[in-house]
Design a protein around this motif. Structure first.
Motif, PDB file in Angstrom:
ATOM      1  N   GLY A  61      28.859  -3.022 -48.865  1.00 23.96           N
ATOM      2  CA  GLY A  61      29.085  -4.464 -48.820  1.00 23.96           C
ATOM      3  C   GLY A  61      30.106  -4.815 -47.758  1.00 23.96           C
ATOM      4  O   GLY A  61      30.786  -3.951 -47.204  1.00 23.96           O
ATOM      5  N   SER A  62      30.178  -6.106 -47.469  1.00 24.49           N
ATOM      6  CA  SER A  62      31.162  -6.574 -46.496  1.00 24.49           C
ATOM      7  C   SER A  62      31.588  -7.992 -46.840  1.00 24.49           C
ATOM      8  O   SER A  62      30.873  -8.728 -47.539  1.00 24.49           O
ATOM      9  CB  SER A  62      30.585  -6.539 -45.079  1.00 24.49           C
ATOM     10  OG  SER A  62      29.514  -7.453 -44.957  1.00 24.49           O
ATOM     11  N   LEU A  79      39.769  -3.514 -60.305  1.00 23.98           N
ATOM     12  CA  LEU A  79      39.835  -4.210 -59.022  1.00 23.98           C
ATOM     13  C   LEU A  79      38.415  -4.270 -58.474  1.00 23.98           C
ATOM     14  O   LEU A  79      37.786  -3.231 -58.293  1.00 23.98           O
ATOM     15  CB  LEU A  79      40.739  -3.445 -58.044  1.00 23.98           C
ATOM     16  CG  LEU A  79      40.720  -3.913 -56.580  1.00 23.98           C
ATOM     17  CD1 LEU A  79      41.373  -5.277 -56.450  1.00 23.98           C
ATOM     18  CD2 LEU A  79      41.427  -2.906 -55.679  1.00 23.98           C
ATOM     19  N   ALA A  80      37.915  -5.468 -58.252  1.00 17.57           N
ATOM     20  CA  ALA A  80      36.569  -5.617 -57.693  1.00 17.57           C
ATOM     21  C   ALA A  80      36.679  -6.064 -56.243  1.00 17.57           C
ATOM     22  O   ALA A  80      37.382  -7.046 -55.942  1.00 17.57           O
ATOM     23  CB  ALA A  80      35.751  -6.626 -58.498  1.00 17.57           C
ATOM     24  N   LEU A  81      36.027  -5.321 -55.360  1.00 20.16           N
ATOM     25  CA  LEU A  81      35.918  -5.743 -53.959  1.00 20.16           C
ATOM     26  C   LEU A  81      34.661  -6.598 -53.872  1.00 20.16           C
ATOM     27  O   LEU A  81      33.563  -6.134 -54.224  1.00 20.16           O
ATOM     28  CB  LEU A  81      35.824  -4.520 -53.039  1.00 20.16           C
ATOM     29  CG  LEU A  81      37.036  -3.581 -53.090  1.00 20.16           C
ATOM     30  CD1 LEU A  81      36.844  -2.416 -52.135  1.00 20.16           C
ATOM     31  CD2 LEU A  81      38.321  -4.328 -52.750  1.00 20.16           C
ATOM     32  N   LEU A  82      34.832  -7.835 -53.447  1.00 21.49           N
ATOM     33  CA  LEU A  82      33.743  -8.812 -53.472  1.00 21.49           C
ATOM     34  C   LEU A  82      33.021  -8.855 -52.135  1.00 21.49           C
ATOM     35  O   LEU A  82      33.652  -8.857 -51.079  1.00 21.49           O
ATOM     36  CB  LEU A  82      34.309 -10.199 -53.802  1.00 21.49           C
ATOM     37  CG  LEU A  82      35.165 -10.262 -55.063  1.00 21.49           C
ATOM     38  CD1 LEU A  82      35.725 -11.666 -55.254  1.00 21.49           C
ATOM     39  CD2 LEU A  82      34.364  -9.846 -56.282  1.00 21.49           C
ATOM     40  N   GLY A 117      25.529  -7.753 -48.793  1.00 24.73           N
ATOM     41  CA  GLY A 117      25.415  -6.455 -49.459  1.00 24.73           C
ATOM     42  C   GLY A 117      25.883  -6.570 -50.901  1.00 24.73           C
ATOM     43  O   GLY A 117      25.674  -7.590 -51.549  1.00 24.73           O
ATOM     44  N   SER A 118      26.518  -5.531 -51.427  1.00 22.72           N
ATOM     45  CA  SER A 118      26.952  -5.574 -52.819  1.00 22.72           C
ATOM     46  C   SER A 118      28.410  -5.176 -52.979  1.00 22.72           C
ATOM     47  O   SER A 118      28.934  -4.387 -52.201  1.00 22.72           O
ATOM     48  CB  SER A 118      26.055  -4.682 -53.676  1.00 22.72           C
ATOM     49  OG  SER A 118      26.001  -3.390 -53.127  1.00 22.72           O
ATOM     50  N   MET A 167      43.722 -10.068 -45.243  1.00 20.86           N
ATOM     51  CA  MET A 167      43.717 -10.668 -46.590  1.00 20.86           C
ATOM     52  C   MET A 167      42.272 -10.896 -47.001  1.00 20.86           C
ATOM     53  O   MET A 167      41.511 -11.553 -46.275  1.00 20.86           O
ATOM     54  CB  MET A 167      44.450 -12.021 -46.587  1.00 20.86           C
ATOM     55  CG  MET A 167      45.806 -12.019 -45.898  1.00 20.86           C
ATOM     56  SD  MET A 167      47.080 -11.094 -46.783  1.00 20.86           S
ATOM     57  CE  MET A 167      47.262 -12.055 -48.256  1.00 20.86           C
ATOM     58  N   ILE A 168      41.885 -10.350 -48.163  1.00 19.97           N
ATOM     59  CA  ILE A 168      40.509 -10.530 -48.632  1.00 19.97           C
ATOM     60  C   ILE A 168      40.507 -11.036 -50.069  1.00 19.97           C
ATOM     61  O   ILE A 168      41.490 -10.869 -50.802  1.00 19.97           O
ATOM     62  CB  ILE A 168      39.678  -9.222 -48.554  1.00 19.97           C
ATOM     63  CG1 ILE A 168      40.272  -8.127 -49.451  1.00 19.97           C
ATOM     64  CG2 ILE A 168      39.553  -8.738 -47.129  1.00 19.97           C
ATOM     65  CD1 ILE A 168      39.350  -6.914 -49.577  1.00 19.97           C
ATOM     66  N   GLN A 169      39.407 -11.632 -50.463  1.00 20.70           N
ATOM     67  CA  GLN A 169      39.249 -12.110 -51.836  1.00 20.70           C
ATOM     68  C   GLN A 169      38.788 -10.944 -52.705  1.00 20.70           C
ATOM     69  O   GLN A 169      37.896 -10.194 -52.313  1.00 20.70           O
ATOM     70  CB  GLN A 169      38.232 -13.258 -51.890  1.00 20.70           C
ATOM     71  CG  GLN A 169      38.717 -14.513 -51.173  1.00 20.70           C
ATOM     72  CD  GLN A 169      37.713 -15.640 -51.226  1.00 20.70           C
ATOM     73  OE1 GLN A 169      37.234 -16.016 -52.290  1.00 20.70           O
ATOM     74  NE2 GLN A 169      37.377 -16.181 -50.057  1.00 20.70           N
TER      75      GLN A 169
END
Lengths: 141, 158
Positions: free
Chosen positions: B14-15, B95-98, B102-103, B33-35
């Protein structure tokens, strides 16, 4: 253990790591391993803490405290994959970019690029919004 | 778009786009910085490959009630370059990387929560993702030409 306790009291990470390396861990009980890990974390010797818990859990695999510590200090685990993409990430990002000056230093709650609430603290934000469930909560910089 | 190795193995699943900006109003150095979602709570986290754990701000910790997590070690000292030596608690959290494309994926990571607000500058991003005990078991990459953060699991190699 005396040297470990002393190093921990002194707050000396290097001294602690050195003392831990010089100990004969083969003769230590599970309780001593647990105490040593706690002392290591207290002094900030995180790698030493990991090494101690790894050794401790190998020698005492049934000890519940060491098991918990092993989980805490062990490598992260992948819980879920294939989470669906979230298109609203872009809208939230755009809102923050557009309103950065206006809401600088404020905590905001956003939903798909719309402002739901803003406040100077999270506590106030919680009081304002009916529910923060599903909202992006962040401080605007 | 996903990234692949030259032998077609998947690098990223994912990205997402990242903001490249200071983490707080008092800083002037841009950060990635990412959500993300921490324990299901959607927020913004800074990527800090030199850091340890998932460093949660006192505000985020209060929101998530992390002090009552099931696995907690208290009185932990951590040297944080931006703040000095800080005392706090360690606990497990998700911790979820959103992903925007992708996924996404969710990890169980170790969070560090400072015990005392006065230990830290009042300004701190909600979360700071370090490498040790947080991002160390995933692959990630950045493309500065498009401000894109790619991420993926180690797959069978983990």
């Amino acid at each position: 253990m005396v040297s470990l306790r002393l190093a921990s009291e002194l707050g000396n990470e290097e001294l602690f790591a050195r003392a831990a390396r010089s100990m004969n861990w083969a003769r230590c009980s599970a309780a001593e391993f647990v105490e040593a890990v706690r002392l290591a974390l207290k002094v900030g010797a995180h790698l030493t803490a990991l090494n101690l818990v790894t050794t401790g859990v190998q020698r005492y695999p049934q000890n519940s405290s060491l098991q918990k510590m092993n989980r805490l200090l062990g490598p992260p685990r992948v819980l879920k994959t294939n989470l669906p993409p979230i298109p609203s990430l872009k809208a939230n990002r755009e809102w923050i970019r557009t309103h950065a000056v206006e809401y600088r230093d404020q905590w905001v709650a956003l939903q798909e690029g719309r402002l739901i609430a803003s406040a100077s603290s999270v506590r106030e934000l919680k009081a304002q919004a009916e529910s923060l469930e599903g909202l992006l909560i962040t401080k605007v910089v | 778009m996903s990234l692949q190795f030259s032998d077609d193995r998947i690098f990223s699943c994912g990205s997402c786009s990242y903001e490249y900006r200071p983490a707080t109003v008092r800083e002037d150095t841009p950060r990635i910085m990412i959500q993300v979602q921490v324990q299901g709570r959607h927020t913004i986290a800074m990527v800090d490959t030199g850091g340890l754990y998932l460093l949660c701000s006192p505000e985020l910790a209060e929101l998530l009630d992390l002090d009552n997590a099931s696995v907690v070690e208290k009185d932990v000292r951590l040297a944080i370059p931006r703040y000095g030596k800080v005392t706090g608690n360690l606990c497990l959290t998700s911790l979820a990387l959103l992903a925007e494309e992708g996924s996404g994926l969710e990890l169980e990571v170790t969070a560090f929560v400072p015990q005392y607000r006065v230990s830290l500058d009042q300004d701190q991003p909600p979360a700071i993702m370090g490498l040790w005990r947080c991002l160390e078991k995933i692959r990630f990459a950045v493309d500065p030409s498009s401000d894109t953060f790619y991420f993926g699991t180690l797959g069978d190699e983990s």
